[in-house]
Design a protein around this motif. Structure first.
Motif, PDB file in Angstrom:
ATOM      1  N   ILE A  78       7.147 -34.640  52.501  1.00 18.23           N
ATOM      2  CA  ILE A  78       8.336 -35.469  52.337  1.00 18.23           C
ATOM      3  C   ILE A  78       8.634 -36.237  53.615  1.00 18.23           C
ATOM      4  N   SER A 136      21.815 -38.901  56.841  1.00 15.39           N
ATOM      5  CA  SER A 136      21.326 -38.558  55.506  1.00 15.39           C
ATOM      6  C   SER A 136      21.219 -39.796  54.632  1.00 15.39           C
ATOM      7  N   CYS A 137      22.101 -40.778  54.852  1.00 18.91           N
ATOM      8  CA  CYS A 137      22.001 -42.021  54.098  1.00 18.91           C
ATOM      9  C   CYS A 137      20.728 -42.768  54.455  1.00 18.91           C
ATOM     10  N   GLU A 139      17.923 -41.440  55.527  1.00 17.49           N
ATOM     11  CA  GLU A 139      16.795 -40.729  54.918  1.00 17.49           C
ATOM     12  C   GLU A 139      16.758 -40.973  53.417  1.00 17.49           C
ATOM     13  N   LEU A 140      17.948 -41.042  52.823  1.00 20.88           N
ATOM     14  CA  LEU A 140      18.025 -41.302  51.387  1.00 20.88           C
ATOM     15  C   LEU A 140      17.425 -42.660  51.049  1.00 20.88           C
ATOM     16  N   ASN A 141      17.746 -43.632  51.867  1.00 20.14           N
ATOM     17  CA  ASN A 141      17.219 -44.967  51.625  1.00 20.14           C
ATOM     18  C   ASN A 141      15.704 -45.012  51.794  1.00 20.14           C
ATOM     19  N   ALA A 143      13.715 -42.541  51.313  1.00 25.14           N
ATOM     20  CA  ALA A 143      13.156 -41.841  50.153  1.00 25.14           C
ATOM     21  C   ALA A 143      13.115 -42.765  48.946  1.00 25.14           C
ATOM     22  N   ASN A 144      14.180 -43.523  48.730  1.00 28.97           N
ATOM     23  CA  ASN A 144      14.225 -44.437  47.595  1.00 28.97           C
ATOM     24  C   ASN A 144      13.204 -45.553  47.732  1.00 28.97           C
ATOM     25  N   ASP A 145      13.023 -46.020  48.958  1.00 35.06           N
ATOM     26  CA  ASP A 145      11.996 -47.025  49.182  1.00 35.06           C
ATOM     27  C   ASP A 145      10.623 -46.478  48.833  1.00 35.06           C
ATOM     28  N   PHE A 146      10.411 -45.238  49.209  1.00 29.75           N
ATOM     29  CA  PHE A 146       9.095 -44.671  48.952  1.00 29.75           C
ATOM     30  C   PHE A 146       8.872 -44.455  47.463  1.00 29.75           C
ATOM     31  N   ILE A 147       9.931 -44.116  46.745  1.00 30.63           N
ATOM     32  CA  ILE A 147       9.820 -43.993  45.287  1.00 30.63           C
ATOM     33  C   ILE A 147       9.358 -45.324  44.703  1.00 30.63           C
ATOM     34  N   LYS A 148       9.971 -46.399  45.160  1.00 33.10           N
ATOM     35  CA  LYS A 148       9.580 -47.721  44.689  1.00 33.10           C
ATOM     36  C   LYS A 148       8.105 -47.965  44.989  1.00 33.10           C
ATOM     37  N   ILE A 150       5.595 -45.801  45.678  1.00 33.64           N
ATOM     38  CA  ILE A 150       4.640 -44.916  45.013  1.00 33.64           C
ATOM     39  C   ILE A 150       4.562 -45.252  43.533  1.00 33.64           C
ATOM     40  N   ALA A 151       5.649 -45.819  42.997  1.00 33.96           N
ATOM     41  CA  ALA A 151       5.674 -46.171  41.578  1.00 33.96           C
ATOM     42  C   ALA A 151       4.980 -47.498  41.317  1.00 33.96           C
TER      43      ALA A 151
ATOM     44  N   LYS B  68      15.965 -51.023  43.007  1.00 30.13           N
ATOM     45  CA  LYS B  68      15.364 -51.783  44.094  1.00 30.13           C
ATOM     46  C   LYS B  68      14.350 -52.730  43.491  1.00 30.13           C
ATOM     47  N   GLN B  76      12.570 -51.233  40.323  1.00 27.45           N
ATOM     48  CA  GLN B  76      12.383 -49.784  40.237  1.00 27.45           C
ATOM     49  C   GLN B  76      13.767 -49.141  40.213  1.00 27.45           C
ATOM     50  N   ILE B  78      16.440 -46.581  40.660  1.00 27.78           N
ATOM     51  CA  ILE B  78      16.583 -45.457  41.579  1.00 27.78           C
ATOM     52  C   ILE B  78      17.534 -44.422  41.002  1.00 27.78           C
ATOM     53  N   ARG B  90      26.648 -45.696  50.635  1.00 30.63           N
ATOM     54  CA  ARG B  90      25.584 -45.619  51.613  1.00 30.63           C
ATOM     55  C   ARG B  90      25.592 -46.826  52.543  1.00 30.63           C
ATOM     56  N   SER B 136      25.425 -37.088  49.710  1.00 34.17           N
ATOM     57  CA  SER B 136      24.210 -37.806  50.085  1.00 34.17           C
ATOM     58  C   SER B 136      23.042 -36.841  50.235  1.00 34.17           C
ATOM     59  N   LEU B 140      19.634 -37.066  48.270  1.00 35.54           N
ATOM     60  CA  LEU B 140      18.400 -37.055  49.055  1.00 35.54           C
ATOM     61  C   LEU B 140      17.416 -36.049  48.490  1.00 35.54           C
ATOM     62  N   ILE B 147       9.931 -37.910  44.318  1.00 32.05           N
ATOM     63  CA  ILE B 147       8.710 -38.310  45.030  1.00 32.05           C
ATOM     64  C   ILE B 147       7.591 -37.326  44.727  1.00 32.05           C
ATOM     65  N   ILE B 150       6.503 -37.911  40.987  1.00 33.69           N
ATOM     66  CA  ILE B 150       5.783 -39.155  40.725  1.00 33.69           C
ATOM     67  C   ILE B 150       4.422 -39.126  41.390  1.00 33.69           C
ATOM     68  N   GLY B 192       8.465 -45.084  36.316  1.00 32.53           N
ATOM     69  CA  GLY B 192       7.488 -45.654  37.223  1.00 32.53           C
ATOM     70  C   GLY B 192       6.163 -45.844  36.525  1.00 32.53           C
TER      71      GLY B 192
END
Lengths: 234, 234
Positions: A78, A136-137, A139-141, A143-148, A150-151, B68, B76, B78, B90, B136, B140, B147, B150, B192
Motif C-alpha cells: 500500500i 490522512s487526506c 494519503e487518501l488522495n 490512494a484514490n489516484d492509484f485506484i484510478k 490501476i483501473a 476522478k 473512475q 471513487i 478533503r 478520513s 483511506l 487497491i 482491484i 474498473g
DNA sequence: CGGAACTTTGACACGTCTCAAATGCCGTGG
DNA sequence: CCACGGCATTTGAGACGTGTCAAAGTTCCG
C-alpha cells in the motif's frame, strides 16, 4: 524484532517530521519524554494486520514496507515509508486493529509513540490535529489516484509511474541508481501485477535505453520518456 | 445548477451526521447559522476536479457520484455518497483544488458548509477534529482495501463485491431491488472495467440465479453465493 | 562452499478489452 | 399520441495483454 531498545531522544526525526512541526517547545518535550526508539533488522515485522497496536511509529532511519494481505496470502503493498514518515496512526486514532502489516525493508531505527500522547496532543493543539487530518487526506488522495491508475492504465504504464515515484521519493545514490532495494516481487506487489511481468517490462525499458539495471538497482536514463509512458502518451 | 437556494436549517441531516455528532448545542447553532441548502437536479455538477471550492457539502437527500477523470477523459468513480455523508472536506482542509468531480445521480438536496466554520469547529472542539480524522482514516482504509482488490481479484469477483456493497449501502426497495440507479457504464467505472464486461457478467449472474435484473435495477437472490464469489472461493 | 531465494526466459492459456452492429428504451417535439 | 432521434444495453467475434506454469540461471548469505 525490536531489540536494542533505547531512549535516545536526541535528534529524533519525530520533532522535525511534518506532522509534529506544529508542536510548541513544551509539547515537544512531552513527546520526547514518552518516545522510545527501537532498532529493527531487515525483514523484521513491526506489527501485523489484525493485531492491536498501542501506538504509532515514526521512522528515523530505514525504509518500511506497508502491505495488506489478499487472496492466497498474496501481499499488496500500500505504501513505502521513509525517515520522517509516521505509520500506525490510522489504527490508533480509530481505535481499531491494524489494517496493514509493516515490515522493515532495511535495518531501521523507529520511534514508538504511545497512543495517549497522540490523543493528548490532539486535544491540546488544534494545529497538530489539523496536520494529522491533512496527512490522512493527502494519503487518501494518493490512494484514490492509484485506484484510478490501476483501473485504467496498463501494467507498463503503471510500472513506469512507480519507477518515477521511487526515484522522486527515495532519490539516487552517487551512481544515479534509485536508492531503494526492492525485489522484483516487491515491485510487482506495488504495481499490482505478476513478478514475471515486472521483469519482462523492466528489460523492455532497458533495451529501449530508458533505464539501466544493476541487480535490484534501477537507474533512470530517460525520465521524459518514462513520464510519457506513465501518462499513456506514445 | 444549485437553484432553489434556501436557508431551511430545520431537519438538516448535518446535525445528526456522524462527524457533527460531537458538537455541543452552541456549536450546532453556529453551524446551522452558516448552512445553506441547495437543490440539484440529476446530472448537475457540484464541483469539478481542479476547481477551487470554498466549503464542503453535506447530503440531505439524493445520491452523489464522486469521480476522478483518467486517460481519455474516462471517469473512475471513487465513491458514492448518500444522505448524511459529507464531501469536499478533503480539499477544504488541505486548502487545495478539488481532486474529484462530484455529480448528482438523482435530484438532491445538499447543505453547503463554508470552510471557515469547519476550521473554527476544529479549533474549538477537539472531538470534532478527531471525528474528522477518523472519517478520513476510514475512507483511506477503504481505498487501500479497494487497491488490494482491484490489483488481485478478477472483474467477476470485484463486480460481485460491488453489488454486495451497493446492497448494504443503499438498501432495497419494496420489491427487493437495490435502491440505486446506476447505468452499466457507471457500474463499470466503479468496478474498473469495460461496460461490456459488466453487462456480460451481470447476465452470467442472472442465468446462475444469483441476481435478478429489471432495467437498471438489480435484486440479489443468493447473497451467500455472491459473497463466496467476491472472496475468490468457488 | 552449498543451498535457498531470487531472477530470467519461454510457451501457453485465459481473461478482458475493443470494435462493430443490432436491439431496446426513453424523452422530446411535432 | 405517435414518430423520431439519441442514448443505453446487449451480443458476437477477434485481438491483445497478462497471468500461470515450468525450468534454467544467477545471486546472496550463512
Amino acid at each position: 524484532m525490536g531489540e536494542d531498545s533505547t531512549n535516545q531522544h536526541k535528534n529524533c526525526s519525530c520533532n522535525t517530521s511534518t506532522v509534529f512541526k506544529s508542536l510548541n517547545t513544551e509539547e515537544q518535550e512531552l513527546l520526547n519524554s514518552k518516545l522510545r526508539c527501537n532498532s529493527y533488522k531487515k525483514g523484521d515485522i513491526l506489527y501485523r494486520e489484525g493485531s492491536r497496536i498501542t501506538g504509532c511509529y515514526c521512522i528515523q532511519k530505514g525504509i518500511l514496507k506497508i502491505y495488506k494481505t489478499g487472496v492466497d496470502e498474496k501481499p499488496q503493498i500500500i505504501a513505502l515509508a521513509r525517515p520522517g514518515d509516521i505509520t500506525g496512526y490510522r489504527s490508533v486514532l480509530s481505535n481499531e486493529m491494524a489494517c496493514t502489516t509493516v515490515e522493515a525493508l532495511e535495518d531501521s531505527v523507529i520511534c514508538y509513540i504511545p497512543s495517549e500522547i497522540i490523543f493528548t496532543l490532539i486535544k491540546k493543539n488544534s494545529d497538530f490535529a489539523l496536520s494529522l487530518i491533512q496527512l490522512s487526506c493527502k494519503e487518501l488522495n494518493q490512494a484514490n489516484d492509484f485506484i484510478k491508475d490501476i483501473a485504467q492504465k496498463t501494467v507498463r504504464e503503471r510500472l513506469a509511474e512507480i519507477v518515477l515515484m521511487l526515484n522522486d521519493t527515495f532519490g539516487t545514490d552517487t551512481e544515479g541508481y534509485i536508492a531503494i532495494n526492492l525485489t522484483r516481487e516487491d515491485l510487482s506487489s506495488i504495481v499490482g501485477t505478476a513478478t514475471e511481468s515486472v521483469i519482462r517490462i523492466l528489460s523492455e525499458f532497458k533495451s529501449e535505453k530508458i533505464i539501466e539495471l544493476k541487480g535490484k538497482k534501477i537507474k533512470i536514463l530517460n525520465k521524459e520518456r518514462l513520464k510519457l509512458i506513465s501518462e499513456s502518451i506514445f
